[in-house]
Design an enzyme around this catalytic site. Structure first.
Site: not given
Length: 261
Positions: A6, A36, A117
């Protein structure tokens, strides 16, 4: 280099910045929305040292972990941040804007939006055992990471095939536990409970039914749907497309079912 899918999915240009401030051009080799994860080739970065990847299957609840990243938080300076916490739970599933992520590590090590992230979650030996991916907005001390063993599958598939090529058994399943087994009066309390079968899928063709409990694959005991996915993918990467499933159905009847994908 590996990061979260992402983080790069909408990028038109990739620049990799090191803690020392050096910048390198990045090339996206492949993405895996299901786990992911994304794999990036970094050009000219021969001086960058790699970190050792650990084994996320060995994680235990209560184990100390370290989360690293670059959360901006309105602070000056570009140094990475480090937070310390414990593994709060394993094999968590959460719904995100891009779909459901399964088999996640839950940790109370602070994971902040906008910079953690794609960063590593490490054990106290300095081994990467997960990749930070998400938080629950409005909650405190609830962050999630993709187990590194799932990320390794993404890396292997992209390097082998140039893209993610994942086998599908054709079931909807959930991890079976003791309270669930007691409620449904099942003879086993560990495995994958089949809650649905896709018509015309390999599972359907093999005779797997709703309510079955898959307890082993190729004589390897199962305790989660993620373990099943990992086993299928590893075998598929090696060119194997036939598997033996041990299935408990009603009462105490056990079946060995051969499935071809």
């Amino acid at each position: 280099m590996v990061t979260a899918n992402h983080v790069v999915q909408d990028a038109t240009e990739l620049i990799v910045v090191t803690p020392g401030g050096d910048e390198y051009e990045g090339e996206l080799l492949g993405r895996d929305p299901e786990f992911d994860a994304a794999l990036i080739r970094v050009s000219g970065a021969r001086s960058i040292k790699s970190v050792k990847l650990g084994d996320s299957d060995k994680l235990k609840v209560g184990q100390m972990v370290i989360a690293m990243g670059y959360p901006p938080l309105g602070l000056l300076g570009g140094e990475p941040t480090v937070t310390l916490g414990v593994v709060s739970a394993i094999s968590r599933s959460i719904r995100t804007p891009v779909g459901v992520l399964e088999g996640l590590i839950q940790t109370d090590a602070a994971i902040n939006p906008g910079g953690n992230s794609g960063g590593p979650l490490l054990n106290l030996d300095g081994e990467v055992i997960g990749m930070n991916t998400a938080i629950i907005a409005g909650a405190q001390g609830i962050g999630f990471a993709v187990p590194i063993n799932l990320v390794k599958l993404t890396i292997d598939e992209i390097l082998r095939f140039g893209r993610v090529v994942r086998p599908r058994l054709g079931i909807y399943g959930i991890d079976l536990n003791k309270p669930m087994a007691k409620y449904f009066k099942l003879p086993v309390d560990k495995g994958v409970l089949v809650v649905g079968v896709v018509p015309g899928s390999p599972a359907d063709d093999a005779g797997i039914r709703q309510g079955d409990v898959i307890t082993a694959i190729d004589d390897e005991e199962l305790s989660s749907i993620v373990q099943l996915k990992v086993h299928l993918t590893k075998k598929f990467i090696d060119g194997v497309n036939t598997f033996d499933l041990m299935v408990t159905r009603g009462g105490r009847t056990r079946y060995r079912i051969k499935v071809s994908i």
